[in-house]
Design a protein around this motif. Structure first.
Motif, PDB file in Angstrom:
ATOM      1  N   SER A   1       0.782  -1.390  -0.035  1.00  0.00           N
ATOM      2  CA  SER A   1       0.105  -0.076   0.080  1.00  0.00           C
ATOM      3  C   SER A   1       0.802   1.210   0.209  1.00  0.00           C
ATOM      4  N   ILE A   2       2.026   1.063   0.342  1.00  0.00           N
ATOM      5  CA  ILE A   2       2.955   2.355   0.299  1.00  0.00           C
ATOM      6  C   ILE A   2       3.701   2.385  -0.735  1.00  0.00           C
ATOM      7  N   PHE A   3       4.249   1.165  -1.417  1.00  0.00           N
ATOM      8  CA  PHE A   3       5.058   1.250  -2.406  1.00  0.00           C
ATOM      9  C   PHE A   3       4.592   0.529  -3.634  1.00  0.00           C
ATOM     10  N   GLN A   4       5.046   0.813  -4.928  1.00  0.00           N
ATOM     11  CA  GLN A   4       4.658   0.101  -6.043  1.00  0.00           C
ATOM     12  C   GLN A   4       5.629   0.077  -7.009  1.00  0.00           C
ATOM     13  N   ILE A   5       5.831  -0.917  -7.921  1.00  0.00           N
ATOM     14  CA  ILE A   5       6.981  -1.243  -8.712  1.00  0.00           C
ATOM     15  C   ILE A   5       6.488  -1.332 -10.398  1.00  0.00           C
ATOM     16  N   ASN A   6       7.168  -0.694 -10.969  1.00  0.00           N
ATOM     17  CA  ASN A   6       6.964  -0.852 -12.689  1.00  0.00           C
ATOM     18  C   ASN A   6       7.499  -2.088 -13.115  1.00  0.00           C
ATOM     19  N   SER A   7       6.391  -2.981 -13.333  1.00  0.00           N
ATOM     20  CA  SER A   7       7.096  -4.572 -13.668  1.00  0.00           C
ATOM     21  C   SER A   7       7.875  -4.529 -15.086  1.00  0.00           C
ATOM     22  N   ALA A   8       7.768  -3.358 -15.844  1.00  0.00           N
ATOM     23  CA  ALA A   8       8.595  -3.422 -17.166  1.00  0.00           C
ATOM     24  C   ALA A   8       9.931  -2.744 -17.069  1.00  0.00           C
ATOM     25  N   THR A   9       9.900  -1.913 -16.152  1.00  0.00           N
ATOM     26  CA  THR A   9      11.149  -0.890 -15.843  1.00  0.00           C
ATOM     27  C   THR A   9      11.962  -1.142 -14.499  1.00  0.00           C
ATOM     28  N   GLY A  10      11.224  -1.657 -13.616  1.00  0.00           N
ATOM     29  CA  GLY A  10      11.787  -1.819 -12.531  1.00  0.00           C
ATOM     30  C   GLY A  10      11.924  -0.456 -11.567  1.00  0.00           C
ATOM     31  N   GLU A  11      11.346   0.451 -11.941  1.00  0.00           N
ATOM     32  CA  GLU A  11      11.117   1.910 -11.081  1.00  0.00           C
ATOM     33  C   GLU A  11      10.184   1.516  -9.962  1.00  0.00           C
ATOM     34  N   ILE A  12      10.768   1.853  -8.957  1.00  0.00           N
ATOM     35  CA  ILE A  12       9.837   1.948  -7.603  1.00  0.00           C
ATOM     36  C   ILE A  12       9.523   3.203  -7.084  1.00  0.00           C
ATOM     37  N   PHE A  13       8.093   3.116  -7.256  1.00  0.00           N
ATOM     38  CA  PHE A  13       7.304   4.704  -6.782  1.00  0.00           C
ATOM     39  C   PHE A  13       7.006   4.640  -5.288  1.00  0.00           C
ATOM     40  N   LEU A  14       6.615   5.994  -4.759  1.00  0.00           N
ATOM     41  CA  LEU A  14       5.815   5.949  -3.755  1.00  0.00           C
ATOM     42  C   LEU A  14       4.480   6.050  -3.613  1.00  0.00           C
ATOM     43  N   LYS A  15       3.853   5.051  -3.083  1.00  0.00           N
ATOM     44  CA  LYS A  15       2.371   4.946  -3.340  1.00  0.00           C
ATOM     45  C   LYS A  15       1.386   5.620  -2.225  1.00  0.00           C
ATOM     46  N   GLY A  16       1.791   5.555  -1.209  1.00  0.00           N
ATOM     47  CA  GLY A  16       1.217   5.845   0.316  1.00  0.00           C
ATOM     48  C   GLY A  16       1.758   6.744   0.774  1.00  0.00           C
ATOM     49  N   LYS A  17       1.557   7.029   2.276  1.00  0.00           N
ATOM     50  CA  LYS A  17       2.367   7.993   2.965  1.00  0.00           C
ATOM     51  C   LYS A  17       3.225   7.396   4.092  1.00  0.00           C
ATOM     52  N   LEU A  18       4.367   7.984   3.949  1.00  0.00           N
ATOM     53  CA  LEU A  18       5.457   7.439   5.033  1.00  0.00           C
ATOM     54  C   LEU A  18       5.201   8.143   6.060  1.00  0.00           C
ATOM     55  N   ASP A  19       5.770   7.324   7.322  1.00  0.00           N
ATOM     56  CA  ASP A  19       5.582   7.789   8.654  1.00  0.00           C
ATOM     57  C   ASP A  19       6.691   7.341   9.606  1.00  0.00           C
ATOM     58  N   TYR A  20       7.663   8.284   9.811  1.00  0.00           N
ATOM     59  CA  TYR A  20       8.814   7.733  10.521  1.00  0.00           C
ATOM     60  C   TYR A  20       8.527   7.325  11.841  1.00  0.00           C
ATOM     61  N   GLU A  21       7.401   7.869  12.695  1.00  0.00           N
ATOM     62  CA  GLU A  21       7.068   7.516  13.750  1.00  0.00           C
ATOM     63  C   GLU A  21       6.661   6.044  13.826  1.00  0.00           C
ATOM     64  N   ASN A  22       6.103   5.529  12.783  1.00  0.00           N
ATOM     65  CA  ASN A  22       5.499   4.119  12.907  1.00  0.00           C
ATOM     66  C   ASN A  22       6.913   3.246  12.171  1.00  0.00           C
ATOM     67  N   PHE A  23       7.448   3.380  11.134  1.00  0.00           N
ATOM     68  CA  PHE A  23       8.392   2.659  10.359  1.00  0.00           C
ATOM     69  C   PHE A  23       9.482   3.680  10.336  1.00  0.00           C
TER      70      PHE A  23
END
Length: 837
Positions: free
Chosen positions: A291-313
């Motif tokens: 839910s946070i990250f996604q990857i382009n199956s063809a190029t291998g590019e990893i994108f931010l999909k959700g919201k990051l929270d340092y206090e949780n992880f």
């Protein structure tokens, strides 16, 4: 997934508290207990009262309570035994996750007086969790031409226990083609890998069934298993290989969705479809990461999909797979480690450790009002919190340890100015930009008795008619007190003082609740004209405070006294007065003079004379104002030798008071005295009169030089006015400044009526007064002063009798007026010598 997040949260919190209490223990000694998790409710942790040095009675009397920072009350105190007992099930894994140390910090708050203890309860791990694989089955496709020694990462098992009870090893069911190797990563994590030990032969065995077992170090040992199915593929004999086995990236937690984080790249030596690669997350990737990250199956590019929270992880680890499209498909693996950079996105928080207690307004500076803690979920400078109060606040924040503060009084308080304070505390962190939050604490100020009652005015003037009904209300005083409750309840009392040598409480009494003053009996203006009452208002505080006020009571005169005859003296004694006159008297001859006084004052004492009955009404007349009896015509031989006159004397009051006097006149032949001799006698003042006049002058001089000068000035005016057939009279009025005799001397000119007189009064109104009066009749040619010392009416009449007896009746007549003052009266007699025709 959710449970894992909570584990990380509590792990971070536990580590924070661990470092905090490590620092605290170096500064302050504290109590520490150690218990295993999963204890039953009611299990004893330790004797808290004994370890803190408290008696069992202190637990109840001082209101001991235990507060947990964990948000849930896992412990309580047995008030009967002073023991700390388990209040609820404790799951170490839920509290601290994978943290090696799990310590629950507790705050022991004791009130009356307020005190704070810190204790720690270490939760020891028990082997209550078996290793667990996220996927119960794993499918691998391995080409039969795969070289011996090829490694295939397997899913790692998760064991919520820590220490010796955590995951220790893996084992693999026996298979001649495969073995198990453990790869240890840099962070200490152990990853099982399936190693090809022998070349596969699809024709001999197309599917291999393996069982991967994870074992922990507990006693007894607990295990978890995952079934591995290996399908042997034919032909495609090259596996995609990543350029780097591990990719490390850092990203701020404030990054927006859609940001490209990294690009992974793998190569395959095969050609065609066997060399075409597809990228994807590993099958065991948790849903929260998807839910946070996604990857382009063809190029291998990893994108931010959700919201990051340092206090949780603070860190995310992604397992990436690269699969070719050959038959059978080959799969390569790499790992992406995402480090989240903290930003200041959490405002600081203020937590009350103890609720504020009411503060007495006389509390000394530095009195503790409440205890509070500041905290911020951010790290580094973003988590450094500073507390401050508004400028001018009567309170201060006193740091105690770490981020704990005591709210104390900074100066003296005044409940009458502010009965309560809403203290706004602001918490600001050191981030850039900084964040802040506010918390309002209500502090009630309790009252102490520091304000005396205050009367509505310092003194009161009350005007009261004489002859009032006893028990009637005279006046009501009121006082207010700025304090509160019992401290503001006011009671009234009369301070003891003397009025005419009698306690004032015998004259009046006061209602202690409402300040109403009542008379004890009726007042007589002729005996008492003014007196004062000292009223005290006292509150019910401890110690009580009071203030005083003075009530001046002025008695108003009523016409309750009839005129009293003082001459002729025999008529004043109740008998018939006999007068002689010659038959040779002409018209206007002065036969006698009736003199009366009225004990009242003002209009009530204005006296008029009227002839009511007469033997021969045509022979005599009575002057309306002077009381002089004169002949209206010459006496004839036909007139009776005995004449009887009934004279009525009335005052000017309402209602009118009157009295009568009967005068008997005997007409005689040969009764004659030369006018020249009479005037000669009048011109020679007697020694007695001269002596009394001297005493009067000396008395006036002793009172005040100013009064003497004033008297002389007014005397000159009177002499001038007497030359125009008018007389003057001076009367002293009541002075407000009666406490100073020298200032109380007054001289007043009175021109009411035909009798003019000068009255000089001096002395304290509340002590024996003296009165000197000079009366000059317009009908008399000469007047002398006669000074009579202060006396009552009876004494006054006695003096008249003495004078009357010592002087010839035919020579002297008397005019007298009595003046009443507090507490005695003073009178002056004007003796008139009349010319006899």
């Amino acid at each position: 997934m959710t449970k894992r997040i909570r584990h990380r949260d509590w792990r971070w919190l536990a580590l924070w508290w661990h470092h905090f209490f490590a620092l605290w223990s170096t500064i302050y000694g504290q109590t520490r207990y150690s218990i295993p998790e999963e204890l039953k409710q009611g299990s004893v942790v330790g004797n808290l009262a004994k370890d803190l040095g408290l008696g069992l009675s202190d637990i109840f009397d001082r209101k001991l309570r235990v507060a947990s920072e964990a948000g849930k009350q896992y412990f309580s105190v047995d008030t009967g035994k002073g023991e700390l007992v388990v209040n609820d099930r404790i799951d170490r894994e839920a509290l601290c996750g994978q943290s090696a140390s799990c310590v629950l910090p507790l705050q022991v708050v004791i009130e009356n007086p307020l005190h704070l203890y810190r204790i720690e309860v270490e939760i020891r791990d028990v082997n209550d969790n078996a290793p667990k694989f996220l996927s119960k089955e794993k499918h691998l496709k391995i080409a039969e031409l795969t070289a011996v020694g090829a490694r295939y990462p397997l899913e790692t098992a998760q064991d919520l226990d820590v220490g010796i009870n955590s995951l220790k090893s893996y084992s693999l069911s026996k298979d001649e083609c495969f073995s198990l190797k453990i790869k240890e990563l840099a962070n200490g994590r152990k990853v099982p890998e399936l190693v090809l030990e022998k070349t596969l032969d699809r024709e001999k065995q197309g599917i291999h069934q393996l069982l991967l077992t994870a074992l922990d170090g507990g006693n007894p040992v607990k295990t978890g298993t995952s079934k591995i199915t290996v399908t042997v593929l034919d032909n495609n004999d090259n596996v995609p290989v990543f350029k780097k086995p591990l990719y490390k990236i850092t990203v701020p937690e404030s990054s927006q969705s859609g940001l490209m984080l990294a690009k992974v790249e793998a190569t395959d030596q095969d050609e065609g479809v066997n060399g075409e690669i597809e990228y994807s997350f590993a099958d065991h990737t948790p849903e929260i990461l998807r839910s946070i990250f996604q990857i382009n199956s063809a190029t291998g590019e990893i994108f931010l999909k959700g919201k990051l929270d340092y206090e949780n992880f603070a860190t995310h680890e992604l397992d990436i797979s690269a699969k070719d499209k050959g038959i059978p498909e080959m799969e390569g693996h790499c790992r992406v480690q995402v480090e989240v950079i903290d930003i200041n996105d959490n405002a600081p928080e203020i937590v009350l450790t103890s609720k504020p207690s009411p503060v007495p307004e006389d509390a000394p500076s530095g009195t503790v009002v409440a205890l509070l803690t500041a905290r911020d979920l951010d790290s580094g400078d973003n988590g450094k919190v500073t507390l401050w109060l508004p400028k001018g606040s009567p309170f201060k924040l006193k740091p105690s340890f770490s981020d704990n503060y005591a709210l104390v009084t900074g100066r003296n308080l005044d409940r009458e100015t502010f009965s309560e304070y809403n203290i706004e505390i602001t918490a600001t962190d050191s981030g850039s930009p900084s964040l802040s939050s506010k918390k309002t604490i209500n502090v009630t100020i309790t009252d102490v008795n520091d304000n005396p009652p205050v009367f509505s005015q310092p003194s009161y003037n009350v005007y009261l008619k004489e002859n009032g009904v006893p028990g009637s209300i005279l006046f009501s005083v009121s006082a207010s007190d700025l304090d509160f409750g019992e401290n503001a309840k006011v009671s009234y009392s009369i301070l003891d003082s003397k009025v005419q040598d009698v306690s004032v409480s015998s004259y009046v009494y006061i209602n202690s609740d409402n300040g109403s003053i009542y008379s004890m009996h009726s007042f007589d203006y002729e005996k008492l004209k003014v007196f004062q009452i000292q009223i005290q208002a006292k509150d019910q505080g401890s110690p009580s405070l009071s203030s005083n006020a003075t009530v001046h009571v002025f008695i108003l005169d009523q016409n309750d006294n009839a005129p009293a005859v003082i001459y002729p003296s025999s008529a004043a004694m109740g008998s018939l007065s006999h007068q002689r006159m010659p038959r040779s008297a002409k018209a206007g001859h002065l036969v006698t003079k009736v003199t009366a006084v009225d004990a009242d004052s003002g209009h009530n004492a204005w006296i008029s004379y009227r002839l009511v009955e007469a033997t021969d009404a045509s022979l005599f007349t009575v002057n309306l104002y002077t009381g002089e009896v004169r002949t209206k015509r010459a006496v004839s031989e036909q007139d009776d030798s005995s004449q009887r006159l009934l004279i009525e004397i009335k005052d000017d009051g309402e209602p009118i008071q009157s009295s009568t006097v009967t005068v008997s006149i005997i007409l005689e032949d040969g009764l004659h005295e030369p006018i020249s001799d009479l005037r000669h006698k009048a011109a020679e003042p007697s020694k007695k009169t001269g002596r009394i006049t001297l005493y009067l002058i000396l008395s006036l001089a002793s009172v005040s030089v100013l009064s003497l000068v004033t008297f002389l000035i007014l005397a000159v005016k009177c002499i001038r006015s007497s030359s125009s057939s008018s007389t003057c009279c001076m009367r002293r009025t009541d002075s407000d400044d009666y406490k100073n005799p020298n200032r109380n001397l007054q001289i007043q000119l009175n021109t009411d009526g035909p009798i003019k007189y000068v009255e000089v009064l001096g002395g304290d109104m509340l002590s024996q007064s003296q009165s000197f009066r000079s009366c000059m009749s317009p009908m008399s040619e000469y007047s002398d002063f006669t000074l009579i010392k202060p006396s009552s009416t009876t004494d006054f009449k006695e003096v008249i009798s003495v004078l009357d007896a010592s002087l010839p009746d035919s020579t002297w007549t008397f005019e007298s007026q009595q003046i009443y003052s507090l507490p005695h009266a003073a009178s002056v007699i004007t003796m008139l010598r009349e010319d006899r025709e």
